[in-house]
Design a protein around this motif. Structure first.
Motif, PDB file in Angstrom:
ATOM      1  N   UNK A  88       0.769  -1.240   0.000  1.00  0.00           N
ATOM      2  CA  UNK A  88       0.000   0.000   0.000  1.00  0.00           C
ATOM      3  C   UNK A  88       0.796   1.283   0.000  1.00  0.00           C
ATOM      4  N   UNK A  89       2.121   1.197  -0.007  1.00  0.00           N
ATOM      5  CA  UNK A  89       2.926   2.420  -0.003  1.00  0.00           C
ATOM      6  C   UNK A  89       2.621   3.327  -1.194  1.00  0.00           C
ATOM      7  N   UNK A  90       2.635   2.722  -2.379  1.00  0.00           N
ATOM      8  CA  UNK A  90       2.427   3.510  -3.592  1.00  0.00           C
ATOM      9  C   UNK A  90       1.063   4.172  -3.622  1.00  0.00           C
ATOM     10  N   UNK A  91       0.038   3.421  -3.260  1.00  0.00           N
ATOM     11  CA  UNK A  91      -1.317   3.974  -3.263  1.00  0.00           C
ATOM     12  C   UNK A  91      -1.472   5.096  -2.239  1.00  0.00           C
ATOM     13  N   UNK A  92      -0.835   4.916  -1.077  1.00  0.00           N
ATOM     14  CA  UNK A  92      -0.869   5.975  -0.066  1.00  0.00           C
ATOM     15  C   UNK A  92      -0.181   7.231  -0.585  1.00  0.00           C
ATOM     16  N   UNK A  93       0.959   7.058  -1.258  1.00  0.00           N
ATOM     17  CA  UNK A  93       1.696   8.202  -1.775  1.00  0.00           C
ATOM     18  C   UNK A  93       0.907   8.968  -2.833  1.00  0.00           C
ATOM     19  N   UNK A  94       0.232   8.232  -3.727  1.00  0.00           N
ATOM     20  CA  UNK A  94      -0.593   8.879  -4.754  1.00  0.00           C
ATOM     21  C   UNK A  94      -1.745   9.636  -4.109  1.00  0.00           C
ATOM     22  N   UNK A  95      -2.366   9.015  -3.124  1.00  0.00           N
ATOM     23  CA  UNK A  95      -3.521   9.613  -2.460  1.00  0.00           C
ATOM     24  C   UNK A  95      -3.181  10.898  -1.730  1.00  0.00           C
ATOM     25  N   UNK A  96      -2.035  10.922  -1.073  1.00  0.00           N
ATOM     26  CA  UNK A  96      -1.703  12.052  -0.211  1.00  0.00           C
ATOM     27  C   UNK A  96      -0.727  13.053  -0.831  1.00  0.00           C
ATOM     28  N   UNK A  97       0.108  12.601  -1.770  1.00  0.00           N
ATOM     29  CA  UNK A  97       1.146  13.478  -2.317  1.00  0.00           C
ATOM     30  C   UNK A  97       1.272  13.397  -3.827  1.00  0.00           C
ATOM     31  N   UNK A  98       0.404  12.609  -4.457  1.00  0.00           N
ATOM     32  CA  UNK A  98       0.485  12.392  -5.913  1.00  0.00           C
ATOM     33  C   UNK A  98       1.864  11.863  -6.306  1.00  0.00           C
ATOM     34  N   UNK A  99       2.439  11.050  -5.445  1.00  0.00           N
ATOM     35  CA  UNK A  99       3.778  10.508  -5.689  1.00  0.00           C
ATOM     36  C   UNK A  99       3.908   9.151  -5.006  1.00  0.00           C
ATOM     37  N   UNK A 100       4.128   8.110  -5.787  1.00  0.00           N
ATOM     38  CA  UNK A 100       4.332   6.789  -5.195  1.00  0.00           C
ATOM     39  C   UNK A 100       5.587   6.771  -4.314  1.00  0.00           C
ATOM     40  N   UNK A 101       6.607   7.506  -4.720  1.00  0.00           N
ATOM     41  CA  UNK A 101       7.851   7.524  -3.955  1.00  0.00           C
ATOM     42  C   UNK A 101       7.652   8.087  -2.552  1.00  0.00           C
ATOM     43  N   UNK A 102       6.766   9.079  -2.409  1.00  0.00           N
ATOM     44  CA  UNK A 102       6.472   9.626  -1.083  1.00  0.00           C
ATOM     45  C   UNK A 102       5.863   8.559  -0.185  1.00  0.00           C
ATOM     46  N   UNK A 103       5.110   7.665  -0.795  1.00  0.00           N
ATOM     47  CA  UNK A 103       4.535   6.562  -0.037  1.00  0.00           C
ATOM     48  C   UNK A 103       5.597   5.593   0.458  1.00  0.00           C
ATOM     49  N   UNK A 104       6.578   5.317  -0.393  1.00  0.00           N
ATOM     50  CA  UNK A 104       7.668   4.427   0.024  1.00  0.00           C
ATOM     51  C   UNK A 104       8.462   5.057   1.173  1.00  0.00           C
ATOM     52  N   UNK A 105       8.669   6.354   1.105  1.00  0.00           N
ATOM     53  CA  UNK A 105       9.360   7.045   2.198  1.00  0.00           C
ATOM     54  C   UNK A 105       8.557   6.951   3.495  1.00  0.00           C
ATOM     55  N   UNK A 106       7.258   7.179   3.388  1.00  0.00           N
ATOM     56  CA  UNK A 106       6.403   7.126   4.576  1.00  0.00           C
ATOM     57  C   UNK A 106       6.361   5.722   5.167  1.00  0.00           C
ATOM     58  N   UNK A 107       6.459   4.726   4.310  1.00  0.00           N
ATOM     59  CA  UNK A 107       6.409   3.349   4.784  1.00  0.00           C
ATOM     60  C   UNK A 107       7.562   2.971   5.693  1.00  0.00           C
ATOM     61  N   UNK A 108       8.693   3.670   5.577  1.00  0.00           N
ATOM     62  CA  UNK A 108       9.844   3.373   6.430  1.00  0.00           C
ATOM     63  C   UNK A 108       9.545   3.635   7.897  1.00  0.00           C
ATOM     64  N   UNK A 109       8.729   4.646   8.175  1.00  0.00           N
ATOM     65  CA  UNK A 109       8.362   4.938   9.566  1.00  0.00           C
ATOM     66  C   UNK A 109       7.584   3.775  10.165  1.00  0.00           C
ATOM     67  N   UNK A 110       6.737   3.148   9.342  1.00  0.00           N
ATOM     68  CA  UNK A 110       5.981   1.987   9.806  1.00  0.00           C
ATOM     69  C   UNK A 110       6.900   0.790  10.017  1.00  0.00           C
ATOM     70  N   UNK A 111       7.896   0.646   9.162  1.00  0.00           N
ATOM     71  CA  UNK A 111       8.888  -0.417   9.356  1.00  0.00           C
ATOM     72  C   UNK A 111       9.578  -0.252  10.713  1.00  0.00           C
ATOM     73  N   UNK A 112      10.012   0.960  11.016  1.00  0.00           N
ATOM     74  CA  UNK A 112      10.678   1.218  12.286  1.00  0.00           C
ATOM     75  C   UNK A 112       9.767   0.925  13.465  1.00  0.00           C
ATOM     76  N   UNK A 113       8.491   1.288  13.338  1.00  0.00           N
ATOM     77  CA  UNK A 113       7.524   1.033  14.410  1.00  0.00           C
ATOM     78  C   UNK A 113       7.322  -0.463  14.606  1.00  0.00           C
TER      79      UNK A 113
END
Length: 224
Positions: A13-38
């Motif tokens: 779901x990283x890519x879909x989250x990034x498109x939804x919130x930032x129009x960028x799949x890459x932003x989703x991959x970046x955001x997903x790292x925080x969840x990995x750490x958690x």
């Protein structure tokens, strides 16, 4: 209460989250790292011994080259920042899959594995260029080459996860209900939880809730 030694996660779901919130799949991959750490933090706190994360599949090479390159740069940056923290927290990193990347990334992966190989608190199996069907075929080839009898025990010992128990629990985020060629042999008796949340939305409380539900399940393994 069911013991919980090994959790596997399909981080969808990283890519879909990034498109939804930032129009960028890459932003989703970046955001997903925080969840990995958690997720790693929860694993440490709950004394989960093994955490297997599906990061990049053999099928993901079909994605645009720019996105694939970004993912690997993101991985490089993450590992360089976290490797000392892994050692401090007694985390072992193991790559499962075929290391067919560029020389720079392959070298970094090998260094990270070597530096953390003696850590005992948590083993993170990072699935990169991983496909379960290919893993099983490779294991059979290994046994044939050695002239070893093909049976359940020997095949399990020839898989990438030979040093890990089979997962007790699989979590897949992203509101998709399939295994996507992930740990097909190892998940035969795992409890499976599907979350509607995209991976960057899957918070600590969600992970803890799944663990709580898992603990209450009556696991029969074929018995009554």
């Amino acid at each position: 209460m069911n013991p919980l030694k090994h959790v596997a996660i399909i981080m969808d779901g990283n890519g879909r989250w990034g498109i939804k919130h930032h129009n960028s799949r890459n932003k989703g991959h970046e955001a997903g790292l925080a969840t990995v750490e958690a997720a790693i933090k929860v694993a440490l706190e709950k004394n989960i011994r093994y955490l297997t994360l599906f990061a990049f599949s053999t099928e993901n090479w079909k994605r645009p080259k720019t996105e694939v390159n970004f993912l690997f740069k993101l991985l490089e940056s993450f590992l360089k920042k976290k490797i000392e923290e892994f050692n401090k927290n007694q985390i072992k990193l193991k790559i499962i899959g075929e290391k067919k990347f560029d020389k720079k990334l392959n070298k970094l992966l090998n260094v990270c594995e070597k530096k953390t190989k003696n850590n005992l608190k948590l083993q993170i199996n990072l699935a990169l260029n991983y496909g379960s069907k290919k893993e099983i075929i490779n294991a059979i080839k290994i046994l044939n080459k050695k002239g070893t009898k093909i049976n359940k025990k020997n095949l399990s010992n020839a898989l990438y996860t030979s040093d890990s128990p089979d997962p007790d629990l699989l979590i897949r985020t992203g509101n998709t209900k399939r295994l996507s060629n992930f740990l097909l042999w190892q998940l035969s008796y795992s409890e499976i939880f599907f979350s509607k949340k995209l991976w960057p939305e899957f918070k600590t409380k969600d992970f803890l809730n799944v663990i709580s539900q898992y603990k209450r399940i009556k696991r029969n393994f074929g018995k009554i």
